[in-house]
Enzyme design. Structure first.
Site, mmCIF file in Angstrom:
data_model
loop_
_atom_site.group_PDB
_atom_site.id
_atom_site.type_symbol
_atom_site.label_atom_id
_atom_site.label_comp_id
_atom_site.label_asym_id
_atom_site.label_seq_id
_atom_site.Cartn_x
_atom_site.Cartn_y
_atom_site.Cartn_z
ATOM 1 N N GLU A 97 -10.942 -88.308 40.978
ATOM 2 C CA GLU A 97 -10.177 -87.130 41.381
ATOM 3 C C GLU A 97 -8.727 -87.528 41.676
ATOM 4 O O GLU A 97 -8.415 -88.702 41.909
ATOM 5 C CB GLU A 97 -10.782 -86.503 42.647
ATOM 6 N N ASP A 122 -6.994 -81.900 50.391
ATOM 7 C CA ASP A 122 -5.946 -82.679 49.709
ATOM 8 C C ASP A 122 -4.503 -82.186 49.876
ATOM 9 O O ASP A 122 -4.252 -80.985 49.795
ATOM 10 C CB ASP A 122 -6.155 -82.654 48.195
#
Ligand code: FRU
Length: 527
Positions: free
Chosen positions: A247, A65
Protein backbone atom coordinates in the site's frame (compact mmCIF):
# COMPACT_ATOMS: atom_id res chain seq x y z
CA UNK A 1 -28.86 7.51 12.31
CA UNK A 2 -30.49 4.06 12.36
CA UNK A 3 -30.02 3.78 8.60
CA UNK A 4 -26.41 4.86 8.97
CA UNK A 5 -25.70 2.23 11.63
CA UNK A 6 -27.39 -0.39 9.48
CA UNK A 7 -25.20 0.56 6.51
CA UNK A 8 -22.09 0.38 8.69
CA UNK A 9 -23.06 -3.02 10.04
CA UNK A 10 -23.79 -4.23 6.53
CA UNK A 11 -20.53 -2.93 5.09
CA UNK A 12 -18.50 -4.30 8.00
CA UNK A 13 -20.08 -7.72 7.45
CA UNK A 14 -19.36 -7.64 3.73
CA UNK A 15 -15.81 -6.45 4.28
CA UNK A 16 -15.18 -9.15 6.86
CA UNK A 17 -16.27 -11.78 4.38
CA UNK A 18 -13.96 -10.53 1.64
CA UNK A 19 -10.41 -11.89 1.81
CA UNK A 20 -9.06 -9.31 -0.53
CA UNK A 21 -10.40 -6.27 1.25
CA UNK A 22 -8.09 -3.44 2.18
CA UNK A 23 -7.54 -4.64 5.70
CA UNK A 24 -9.51 -6.02 8.55
CA UNK A 25 -12.11 -3.42 9.32
CA UNK A 26 -13.96 -2.68 12.54
CA UNK A 27 -16.60 -4.77 14.11
CA UNK A 28 -19.98 -3.04 14.11
CA UNK A 29 -19.99 -2.77 17.91
CA UNK A 30 -16.84 -0.66 17.86
CA UNK A 31 -18.41 1.53 15.22
CA UNK A 32 -21.30 2.56 17.35
CA UNK A 33 -19.60 2.89 20.72
CA UNK A 34 -16.92 5.46 21.03
CA UNK A 35 -17.99 8.43 19.06
CA UNK A 36 -21.13 8.70 21.14
CA UNK A 37 -19.36 8.89 24.51
CA UNK A 38 -21.00 11.77 26.42
CA UNK A 39 -17.78 12.45 28.36
CA UNK A 40 -15.96 13.37 25.22
CA UNK A 41 -18.29 16.30 24.71
CA UNK A 42 -17.39 17.76 28.08
CA UNK A 43 -13.63 17.97 27.45
CA UNK A 44 -12.11 21.15 26.12
CA UNK A 45 -10.62 20.49 22.70
CA UNK A 46 -7.18 18.91 22.53
CA UNK A 47 -6.84 18.37 26.28
CA UNK A 48 -8.50 15.00 26.72
CA UNK A 49 -6.77 11.98 28.24
CA UNK A 50 -4.15 10.62 25.77
CA UNK A 51 -4.49 13.62 23.45
CA UNK A 52 -1.14 14.11 21.70
CA UNK A 53 0.12 17.64 22.27
CA UNK A 54 2.69 18.00 19.50
CA UNK A 55 1.42 15.57 16.91
CA UNK A 56 -1.38 16.28 14.49
CA UNK A 57 -4.69 14.70 15.46
CA UNK A 58 -8.14 15.49 14.11
CA UNK A 59 -10.35 17.36 16.57
CA UNK A 60 -12.71 14.43 16.54
CA UNK A 61 -13.51 11.24 14.66
CA UNK A 62 -11.42 8.83 12.67
CA UNK A 63 -8.17 9.42 10.76
CA UNK A 64 -5.77 7.08 8.94
CA UNK A 65 -3.18 7.67 6.18
CA UNK A 66 -1.69 11.06 5.37
CA UNK A 67 -2.65 12.06 1.81
CA UNK A 68 -1.98 14.72 -0.78
CA UNK A 69 0.86 16.32 1.13
CA UNK A 70 1.95 19.33 -0.86
CA UNK A 71 3.72 22.59 -0.03
CA UNK A 72 2.47 25.66 -1.84
CA UNK A 73 2.63 29.40 -1.33
CA UNK A 74 4.10 29.12 2.16
CA UNK A 75 1.58 26.51 3.35
CA UNK A 76 2.04 22.81 4.06
CA UNK A 77 -1.11 20.92 3.24
CA UNK A 78 -1.85 17.68 5.00
CA UNK A 79 -4.87 15.77 3.76
CA UNK A 80 -5.79 12.55 5.46
CA UNK A 81 -8.13 9.58 5.35
CA UNK A 82 -11.03 10.78 7.43
CA UNK A 83 -14.38 9.56 8.61
CA UNK A 84 -15.99 12.84 9.62
CA UNK A 85 -18.88 11.29 11.53
CA UNK A 86 -17.52 8.21 13.37
CA UNK A 87 -14.36 7.50 15.32
CA UNK A 88 -13.71 4.32 13.39
CA UNK A 89 -12.95 3.57 9.73
CA UNK A 90 -15.72 4.18 7.20
CA UNK A 91 -17.25 6.69 4.78
CA UNK A 92 -13.76 7.83 3.86
CA UNK A 93 -13.22 11.48 2.87
CA UNK A 94 -10.04 13.49 2.50
CA UNK A 95 -9.74 15.52 5.67
CA UNK A 96 -7.53 18.58 5.52
CA UNK A 97 -5.15 20.49 7.78
CA UNK A 98 -2.71 23.30 7.04
CA UNK A 99 0.48 24.55 8.63
CA UNK A 100 2.95 27.30 7.93
CA UNK A 101 5.75 25.67 9.89
CA UNK A 102 5.13 21.86 9.82
CA UNK A 103 4.54 22.05 13.55
CA UNK A 104 1.33 23.99 14.26
CA UNK A 105 -1.70 22.66 12.38
CA UNK A 106 -5.16 24.01 11.73
CA UNK A 107 -7.83 21.60 10.70
CA UNK A 108 -9.98 22.61 7.73
CA UNK A 109 -13.30 21.28 6.43
CA UNK A 110 -13.00 18.00 4.49
CA UNK A 111 -11.51 18.61 1.04
CA UNK A 112 -12.95 15.66 -0.90
CA UNK A 113 -16.18 13.83 -0.18
CA UNK A 114 -17.31 10.43 -1.46
CA UNK A 115 -19.23 10.39 -4.74
CA UNK A 116 -20.76 7.87 -7.14
CA UNK A 117 -17.29 6.49 -7.93
CA UNK A 118 -16.77 5.63 -4.28
CA UNK A 119 -14.89 6.57 -1.15
CA UNK A 120 -11.85 8.85 -1.40
CA UNK A 121 -8.93 6.56 -0.67
CA UNK A 122 -5.27 7.55 -0.41
CA UNK A 123 -3.43 9.56 -3.02
CA UNK A 124 -1.22 12.55 -3.58
CA UNK A 125 -1.22 16.16 -4.77
CA UNK A 126 1.17 18.19 -6.90
CA UNK A 127 1.65 21.78 -7.98
CA UNK A 128 1.03 21.81 -11.73
CA UNK A 129 3.18 24.89 -12.27
CA UNK A 130 3.17 24.60 -16.09
CA UNK A 131 -0.55 23.90 -16.22
CA UNK A 132 0.05 20.61 -18.04
CA UNK A 133 -3.42 19.53 -16.94
CA UNK A 134 -5.12 22.59 -18.37
CA UNK A 135 -7.01 23.00 -15.06
CA UNK A 136 -5.32 26.37 -14.53
CA UNK A 137 -7.50 29.40 -15.26
CA UNK A 138 -7.00 33.16 -15.14
CA UNK A 139 -3.29 32.67 -14.59
CA UNK A 140 -3.95 30.61 -11.44
CA UNK A 141 -1.70 27.62 -10.91
CA UNK A 142 -3.69 24.46 -10.22
CA UNK A 143 -2.94 22.10 -7.35
CA UNK A 144 -3.89 18.68 -8.66
CA UNK A 145 -4.75 15.62 -6.58
CA UNK A 146 -4.74 12.05 -7.88
CA UNK A 147 -6.54 9.71 -5.50
CA UNK A 148 -8.19 6.31 -5.48
CA UNK A 149 -11.95 6.12 -5.90
CA UNK A 150 -12.91 2.97 -3.98
CA UNK A 151 -16.39 1.69 -4.75
CA UNK A 152 -17.97 -0.03 -1.74
CA UNK A 153 -20.83 -1.07 -3.99
CA UNK A 154 -18.51 -2.94 -6.33
CA UNK A 155 -16.61 -4.38 -3.37
CA UNK A 156 -19.87 -5.73 -1.99
CA UNK A 157 -20.73 -7.25 -5.37
CA UNK A 158 -17.35 -9.01 -5.35
CA UNK A 159 -16.27 -7.10 -8.48
CA UNK A 160 -12.61 -6.71 -9.44
CA UNK A 161 -12.63 -3.13 -10.69
CA UNK A 162 -13.32 -1.68 -7.25
CA UNK A 163 -10.46 0.83 -7.33
CA UNK A 164 -9.85 3.47 -10.01
CA UNK A 165 -7.83 6.68 -9.93
CA UNK A 166 -9.50 10.07 -10.05
CA UNK A 167 -8.42 13.70 -10.26
CA UNK A 168 -9.43 16.83 -8.40
CA UNK A 169 -7.95 20.31 -8.63
CA UNK A 170 -7.83 23.51 -6.63
CA UNK A 171 -7.45 27.03 -7.98
CA UNK A 172 -7.49 28.73 -4.59
CA UNK A 173 -4.29 27.37 -3.04
CA UNK A 174 -5.86 24.17 -1.78
CA UNK A 175 -8.86 25.66 0.02
CA UNK A 176 -11.56 24.21 -2.23
CA UNK A 177 -11.34 21.31 -4.66
CA UNK A 178 -13.23 20.44 -7.84
CA UNK A 179 -13.42 16.91 -9.11
CA UNK A 180 -12.57 16.34 -12.77
CA UNK A 181 -15.67 15.65 -14.85
CA UNK A 182 -14.09 12.74 -16.75
CA UNK A 183 -13.09 10.73 -13.70
CA UNK A 184 -11.73 8.13 -13.36
CA UNK A 185 -8.59 8.97 -15.33
CA UNK A 186 -6.70 5.77 -14.64
CA UNK A 187 -9.00 2.80 -14.88
CA UNK A 188 -8.64 -0.45 -13.07
CA UNK A 189 -6.71 -2.91 -15.27
CA UNK A 190 -8.49 -5.91 -13.77
CA UNK A 191 -6.92 -6.28 -10.37
CA UNK A 192 -8.66 -5.99 -7.02
CA UNK A 193 -6.00 -3.87 -5.27
CA UNK A 194 -5.06 -0.88 -7.40
CA UNK A 195 -4.60 2.19 -5.30
CA UNK A 196 -2.75 4.98 -3.50
CA UNK A 197 -1.16 6.85 -6.46
CA UNK A 198 1.83 9.02 -5.58
CA UNK A 199 2.67 11.48 -8.31
CA UNK A 200 5.91 13.36 -8.95
CA UNK A 201 7.43 15.31 -11.83
CA UNK A 202 10.27 13.47 -13.60
CA UNK A 203 12.35 16.29 -15.00
CA UNK A 204 14.67 14.38 -17.42
CA UNK A 205 11.71 13.19 -19.49
CA UNK A 206 9.47 16.12 -18.55
CA UNK A 207 6.55 13.94 -17.53
CA UNK A 208 4.57 12.98 -14.48
CA UNK A 209 5.23 9.63 -12.85
CA UNK A 210 2.67 7.90 -10.66
CA UNK A 211 3.54 4.89 -8.55
CA UNK A 212 0.62 2.73 -7.42
CA UNK A 213 0.23 -0.19 -5.04
CA UNK A 214 -1.11 -3.23 -6.89
CA UNK A 215 -1.46 -6.15 -4.47
CA UNK A 216 1.99 -7.69 -4.20
CA UNK A 217 3.89 -5.11 -6.27
CA UNK A 218 3.93 -1.51 -7.43
CA UNK A 219 3.29 -0.21 -10.93
CA UNK A 220 4.71 2.90 -12.54
CA UNK A 221 2.62 5.00 -14.90
CA UNK A 222 3.59 8.16 -16.78
CA UNK A 223 1.58 11.09 -18.10
CA UNK A 224 2.18 14.37 -19.90
CA UNK A 225 -0.90 16.02 -18.37
CA UNK A 226 -2.03 14.07 -15.28
CA UNK A 227 -5.09 12.92 -17.24
CA UNK A 228 -3.73 10.34 -19.71
CA UNK A 229 -1.67 7.61 -18.12
CA UNK A 230 0.56 4.96 -19.71
CA UNK A 231 1.87 1.95 -17.83
CA UNK A 232 5.67 1.91 -17.77
CA UNK A 233 6.68 -1.01 -15.56
CA UNK A 234 6.19 -3.11 -12.45
CA UNK A 235 8.43 -3.73 -9.49
CA UNK A 236 8.47 -5.87 -6.42
CA UNK A 237 6.82 -9.24 -6.98
CA UNK A 238 10.04 -10.92 -5.89
CA UNK A 239 11.56 -8.14 -3.79
CA UNK A 240 11.14 -7.07 -0.18
CA UNK A 241 8.60 -8.24 2.33
CA UNK A 242 5.38 -9.93 1.24
CA UNK A 243 3.60 -10.75 4.48
CA UNK A 244 0.60 -8.70 3.37
CA UNK A 245 -0.77 -6.35 0.76
CA UNK A 246 1.38 -3.49 -0.55
CA UNK A 247 0.00 0.00 0.00
CA UNK A 248 0.88 3.69 -0.21
CA UNK A 249 4.10 3.74 -2.25
CA UNK A 250 6.32 6.78 -2.82
CA UNK A 251 9.32 7.31 -5.06
CA UNK A 252 11.87 10.00 -4.18
CA UNK A 253 15.36 10.91 -5.26
CA UNK A 254 17.89 11.37 -2.47
CA UNK A 255 21.48 12.45 -2.55
CA UNK A 256 24.33 10.98 -0.52
CA UNK A 257 27.47 13.11 -0.92
CA UNK A 258 26.70 13.86 -4.56
CA UNK A 259 25.62 10.31 -5.36
CA UNK A 260 21.96 10.34 -6.36
CA UNK A 261 19.77 7.31 -5.74
CA UNK A 262 16.05 6.67 -5.99
CA UNK A 263 14.23 5.39 -2.95
CA UNK A 264 10.95 3.50 -3.25
CA UNK A 265 8.83 3.38 -0.10
CA UNK A 266 6.13 0.74 0.19
CA UNK A 267 3.86 0.21 3.16
CA UNK A 268 2.76 -3.31 3.93
CA UNK A 269 0.03 -4.71 6.10
CA UNK A 270 0.43 -7.20 7.70
CA UNK A 271 4.06 -8.31 7.48
CA UNK A 272 5.84 -5.66 9.56
CA UNK A 273 8.97 -6.59 11.54
CA UNK A 274 7.08 -6.17 14.83
CA UNK A 275 3.66 -7.24 13.58
CA UNK A 276 0.92 -5.58 11.57
CA UNK A 277 1.73 -2.49 9.55
CA UNK A 278 5.04 -0.82 8.60
CA UNK A 279 6.87 0.81 5.71
CA UNK A 280 9.73 -0.84 3.86
CA UNK A 281 12.00 0.88 1.39
CA UNK A 282 14.30 0.01 -1.50
CA UNK A 283 17.31 2.04 -2.63
CA UNK A 284 17.96 1.78 -6.36
CA UNK A 285 17.79 3.53 -9.71
CA UNK A 286 14.93 4.90 -11.76
CA UNK A 287 15.16 5.99 -15.39
CA UNK A 288 11.66 7.32 -15.92
CA UNK A 289 10.46 3.85 -16.81
CA UNK A 290 11.90 1.16 -14.55
CA UNK A 291 12.92 1.01 -10.92
CA UNK A 292 15.74 -1.40 -10.20
CA UNK A 293 17.65 -2.38 -7.12
CA UNK A 294 20.38 -4.86 -6.35
CA UNK A 295 19.46 -4.93 -2.67
CA UNK A 296 18.42 -8.20 -1.13
CA UNK A 297 17.67 -7.31 2.48
CA UNK A 298 14.41 -5.65 3.54
CA UNK A 299 14.86 -2.23 5.12
CA UNK A 300 12.25 -0.36 7.16
CA UNK A 301 11.97 3.38 7.55
CA UNK A 302 10.77 2.82 11.12
CA UNK A 303 10.95 -0.48 12.98
CA UNK A 304 8.35 0.52 15.56
CA UNK A 305 4.76 -0.58 15.47
CA UNK A 306 3.30 2.83 14.80
CA UNK A 307 4.42 4.49 11.61
CA UNK A 308 2.39 3.46 8.59
CA UNK A 309 1.42 4.71 5.13
CA UNK A 310 4.07 7.44 5.32
CA UNK A 311 4.93 9.42 2.21
CA UNK A 312 6.72 12.70 1.45
CA UNK A 313 5.53 16.23 0.78
CA UNK A 314 5.73 17.34 -2.81
CA UNK A 315 7.13 20.69 -3.96
CA UNK A 316 9.61 21.09 -1.11
CA UNK A 317 12.65 21.80 -3.34
CA UNK A 318 15.61 19.86 -1.99
CA UNK A 319 13.98 18.76 1.23
CA UNK A 320 12.36 15.36 1.56
CA UNK A 321 9.88 15.53 4.41
CA UNK A 322 8.11 12.34 5.41
CA UNK A 323 5.13 11.85 7.70
CA UNK A 324 3.34 8.66 8.67
CA UNK A 325 0.14 7.62 10.37
CA UNK A 326 1.10 6.83 13.98
CA UNK A 327 -0.89 3.66 14.36
CA UNK A 328 -1.17 0.07 13.20
CA UNK A 329 -4.08 -1.72 11.55
CA UNK A 330 -3.73 -4.41 14.26
CA UNK A 331 -5.41 -2.12 16.79
CA UNK A 332 -6.03 1.32 15.24
CA UNK A 333 -9.77 0.88 15.56
CA UNK A 334 -9.55 -0.18 19.20
CA UNK A 335 -7.25 2.39 20.80
CA UNK A 336 -8.92 3.89 23.89
CA UNK A 337 -9.10 7.51 22.74
CA UNK A 338 -12.17 9.66 22.41
CA UNK A 339 -13.57 11.63 20.65
CA UNK A 340 -10.86 11.10 18.00
CA UNK A 341 -8.78 8.17 16.83
CA UNK A 342 -5.19 8.29 15.58
CA UNK A 343 -2.34 10.76 15.28
CA UNK A 344 0.38 11.44 12.72
CA UNK A 345 4.08 11.03 13.50
CA UNK A 346 6.18 14.17 13.68
CA UNK A 347 7.34 15.26 10.20
CA UNK A 348 10.74 13.75 9.47
CA UNK A 349 13.56 14.93 7.26
CA UNK A 350 14.94 12.12 5.13
CA UNK A 351 18.57 11.72 4.12
CA UNK A 352 20.53 9.02 2.36
CA UNK A 353 23.53 7.62 4.22
CA UNK A 354 26.12 4.96 3.55
CA UNK A 355 26.97 2.37 6.17
CA UNK A 356 29.78 0.17 4.89
CA UNK A 357 28.87 -0.40 1.26
CA UNK A 358 25.11 -0.10 1.73
CA UNK A 359 22.73 2.80 1.47
CA UNK A 360 20.23 3.50 4.21
CA UNK A 361 17.60 6.19 4.59
CA UNK A 362 17.82 8.11 7.85
CA UNK A 363 14.79 9.90 9.26
CA UNK A 364 15.02 12.67 11.86
CA UNK A 365 12.51 15.17 13.25
CA UNK A 366 12.41 18.25 11.02
CA UNK A 367 14.44 21.17 12.35
CA UNK A 368 11.19 23.12 12.81
CA UNK A 369 10.36 20.82 15.75
CA UNK A 370 13.18 22.56 17.63
CA UNK A 371 11.03 25.61 18.20
CA UNK A 372 8.73 23.63 20.48
CA UNK A 373 11.62 22.66 22.77
CA UNK A 374 11.76 25.05 25.71
CA UNK A 375 13.33 25.17 29.18
CA UNK A 376 16.40 23.22 28.14
CA UNK A 377 18.62 21.59 30.75
CA UNK A 378 22.11 20.41 29.91
CA UNK A 379 23.84 17.87 32.12
CA UNK A 380 27.50 17.10 31.57
CA UNK A 381 29.58 14.05 32.40
CA UNK A 382 26.61 12.24 33.73
CA UNK A 383 27.65 8.96 35.36
CA UNK A 384 25.20 6.14 34.88
CA UNK A 385 25.78 2.94 36.75
CA UNK A 386 22.71 1.18 37.95
CA UNK A 387 20.10 3.93 37.83
CA UNK A 388 20.18 7.70 37.39
CA UNK A 389 16.95 9.53 38.21
CA UNK A 390 16.89 12.22 35.57
CA UNK A 391 13.48 13.56 36.59
CA UNK A 392 14.96 14.63 39.94
CA UNK A 393 17.20 17.02 38.00
CA UNK A 394 14.83 18.30 35.32
CA UNK A 395 11.20 19.43 35.20
CA UNK A 396 9.12 16.74 33.52
CA UNK A 397 5.79 17.70 35.01
CA UNK A 398 4.12 17.72 31.58
CA UNK A 399 5.48 14.30 30.58
CA UNK A 400 6.33 15.75 27.15
CA UNK A 401 9.99 16.06 26.41
CA UNK A 402 12.85 15.72 24.02
CA UNK A 403 16.00 14.04 25.24
CA UNK A 404 19.27 13.96 23.36
CA UNK A 405 22.50 12.33 24.44
CA UNK A 406 25.43 10.29 23.22
CA UNK A 407 26.57 7.05 24.78
CA UNK A 408 30.32 7.07 24.12
CA UNK A 409 30.62 3.29 23.88
CA UNK A 410 28.57 0.29 22.85
CA UNK A 411 26.84 -0.88 26.02
CA UNK A 412 23.38 -1.79 27.28
CA UNK A 413 21.29 1.16 28.45
CA UNK A 414 17.65 1.83 29.05
CA UNK A 415 15.35 4.70 29.87
CA UNK A 416 12.39 3.94 32.09
CA UNK A 417 9.45 6.31 32.04
CA UNK A 418 6.97 5.64 34.81
CA UNK A 419 4.16 7.04 36.93
CA UNK A 420 2.99 6.64 40.51
CA UNK A 421 0.60 3.81 39.69
CA UNK A 422 3.40 1.57 38.45
CA UNK A 423 2.86 1.95 34.72
CA UNK A 424 6.00 2.15 32.66
CA UNK A 425 7.59 2.34 29.24
CA UNK A 426 11.14 1.10 28.69
CA UNK A 427 13.20 2.12 25.71
CA UNK A 428 16.80 1.05 25.34
CA UNK A 429 19.59 -0.77 23.60
CA UNK A 430 20.61 -4.42 23.99
CA UNK A 431 24.19 -5.10 23.02
CA UNK A 432 23.88 -8.87 22.78
CA UNK A 433 21.28 -8.67 19.99
CA UNK A 434 22.41 -5.25 18.70
CA UNK A 435 18.81 -4.07 18.92
CA UNK A 436 17.13 -0.95 20.17
CA UNK A 437 13.84 -1.84 21.79
CA UNK A 438 10.62 -0.56 23.30
CA UNK A 439 8.76 -2.42 26.02
CA UNK A 440 5.19 -1.22 26.51
CA UNK A 441 3.94 -4.35 28.26
CA UNK A 442 3.14 -2.40 31.47
CA UNK A 443 2.32 0.88 29.83
CA UNK A 444 -1.19 1.35 31.21
CA UNK A 445 -4.20 0.53 29.11
CA UNK A 446 -3.13 -2.36 26.90
CA UNK A 447 -6.02 -4.78 26.97
CA UNK A 448 -7.87 -3.39 23.94
CA UNK A 449 -5.98 -5.77 21.65
CA UNK A 450 -4.03 -8.98 22.29
CA UNK A 451 -0.68 -8.16 20.74
CA UNK A 452 -0.42 -4.59 21.99
CA UNK A 453 1.27 -5.41 25.29
CA UNK A 454 3.66 -7.90 23.76
CA UNK A 455 7.14 -7.32 25.26
CA UNK A 456 10.00 -5.90 23.31
CA UNK A 457 9.41 -4.18 20.02
CA UNK A 458 12.81 -4.51 18.37
CA UNK A 459 14.73 -2.28 15.97
CA UNK A 460 18.16 -3.35 14.71
CA UNK A 461 21.03 -0.95 15.16
CA UNK A 462 22.25 -0.07 11.67
CA UNK A 463 25.06 2.36 12.47
CA UNK A 464 28.58 1.01 12.75
CA UNK A 465 30.43 3.58 14.84
CA UNK A 466 31.43 2.95 18.43
CA UNK A 467 29.18 5.49 20.04
CA UNK A 468 25.40 5.79 20.05
CA UNK A 469 23.48 8.99 19.48
CA UNK A 470 20.00 9.11 20.94
CA UNK A 471 17.20 11.57 20.17
CA UNK A 472 13.95 10.75 21.93
CA UNK A 473 10.62 12.54 21.57
CA UNK A 474 7.93 11.69 24.09
CA UNK A 475 4.35 12.98 23.87
CA UNK A 476 1.30 12.11 25.99
CA UNK A 477 0.74 8.81 24.21
CA UNK A 478 3.76 8.14 22.01
CA UNK A 479 7.48 7.79 21.84
CA UNK A 480 9.71 8.30 18.81
CA UNK A 481 13.30 7.14 19.05
CA UNK A 482 15.75 8.41 16.45
CA UNK A 483 19.02 6.58 17.07
CA UNK A 484 22.35 7.22 15.37
CA UNK A 485 21.19 10.35 13.51
CA UNK A 486 17.99 8.64 12.45
CA UNK A 487 19.50 5.48 10.95
CA UNK A 488 17.27 3.47 13.25
CA UNK A 489 13.83 4.88 14.02
CA UNK A 490 11.34 3.28 16.40
CA UNK A 491 7.87 4.71 17.02
CA UNK A 492 5.37 3.35 19.49
CA UNK A 493 2.11 4.54 21.01
CA UNK A 494 0.87 3.81 24.55
CA UNK A 495 -1.88 4.77 26.94
CA UNK A 496 -0.80 5.31 30.56
CA UNK A 497 -3.64 6.22 32.89
CA UNK A 498 -1.47 8.94 34.45
CA UNK A 499 1.35 11.07 33.11
CA UNK A 500 4.74 9.31 32.94
CA UNK A 501 6.69 11.95 34.90
CA UNK A 502 9.54 9.85 36.24
CA UNK A 503 12.56 9.33 33.98
CA UNK A 504 15.29 6.93 35.02
CA UNK A 505 18.34 6.07 32.94
CA UNK A 506 19.93 2.69 33.60
CA UNK A 507 22.92 0.80 32.36
CA UNK A 508 24.49 -2.48 33.45
CA UNK A 509 28.06 -1.23 33.02
CA UNK A 510 29.33 2.19 34.09
CA UNK A 511 28.85 4.68 31.30
CA UNK A 512 29.61 8.40 31.35
CA UNK A 513 27.37 10.49 29.14
CA UNK A 514 29.42 13.54 28.13
CA UNK A 515 26.39 15.74 27.47
CA UNK A 516 22.68 15.20 27.93
CA UNK A 517 20.12 17.73 26.72
CA UNK A 518 16.59 17.67 28.04
CA UNK A 519 13.83 20.05 27.05
CA UNK A 520 10.12 20.36 27.61
CA UNK A 521 8.08 20.21 24.40
CA UNK A 522 5.33 22.80 24.18
CA UNK A 523 1.81 21.99 23.11
CA UNK A 524 0.95 22.99 19.56
CA UNK A 525 -2.68 23.44 20.55
CA UNK A 526 -2.26 26.02 23.30
CA UNK A 527 -3.87 29.31 22.39
C1 FRU B 1 -3.58 2.16 4.03
C2 FRU B 1 -4.89 2.06 3.28
C3 FRU B 1 -4.72 2.47 1.84
C4 FRU B 1 -6.10 2.91 1.45
C5 FRU B 1 -6.59 3.54 2.72
C6 FRU B 1 -8.04 3.38 2.97
O1 FRU B 1 -3.73 2.29 5.39
O2 FRU B 1 -5.43 0.76 3.38
O3 FRU B 1 -4.19 1.46 1.01
O4 FRU B 1 -6.09 3.81 0.37
O5 FRU B 1 -5.86 2.96 3.78
O6 FRU B 1 -8.46 4.15 4.06
Amino acid sequence: MIIRIFILILSAAVIASCDNSVQQRPSPETNIQLSASPNSQAQPEYSELYRPQFHFTPKAMWMNDPNGMVYYDGVYHLFFQQNPTESTWGDIHWGHAVSKDLVHWEQQPPALTPDNLGLIFSGSAVVDANNTSGFGADGKIPLVALYTSHSMEKEQQGATDVENQSLAFSLDNGVTWTKYQNNPVLKNPGTRDFRDPKVSWYEPAKKWIAVLAVGDHVEFYSSPNLKDWTKESEFGKTSGSHGGVWECPDLVELDSNGQKKWVLFVSINPGAPNGGSATQYFVGDFDGKNFQTSETETKWIDYGTDNYAGVTWSNTANRRIFLGWMSNWNYARDVPTSPWRSAMTVPRELSLKMVGSKYFVAAEPVAEMGKLSVNPSVLENLKVAGGYHLSEKVDNSSGRFRLKFTVPQIADWSIILSNSVGEQIIVGYDQASNNYYLDRSKSGKTDFENSFARAAIKAPRIAAQNSMKVDLLVDSASLELFADDGLTALTGIFFPTQTLRSIEIKSSSEIVIPKLEFSHVESIWKK
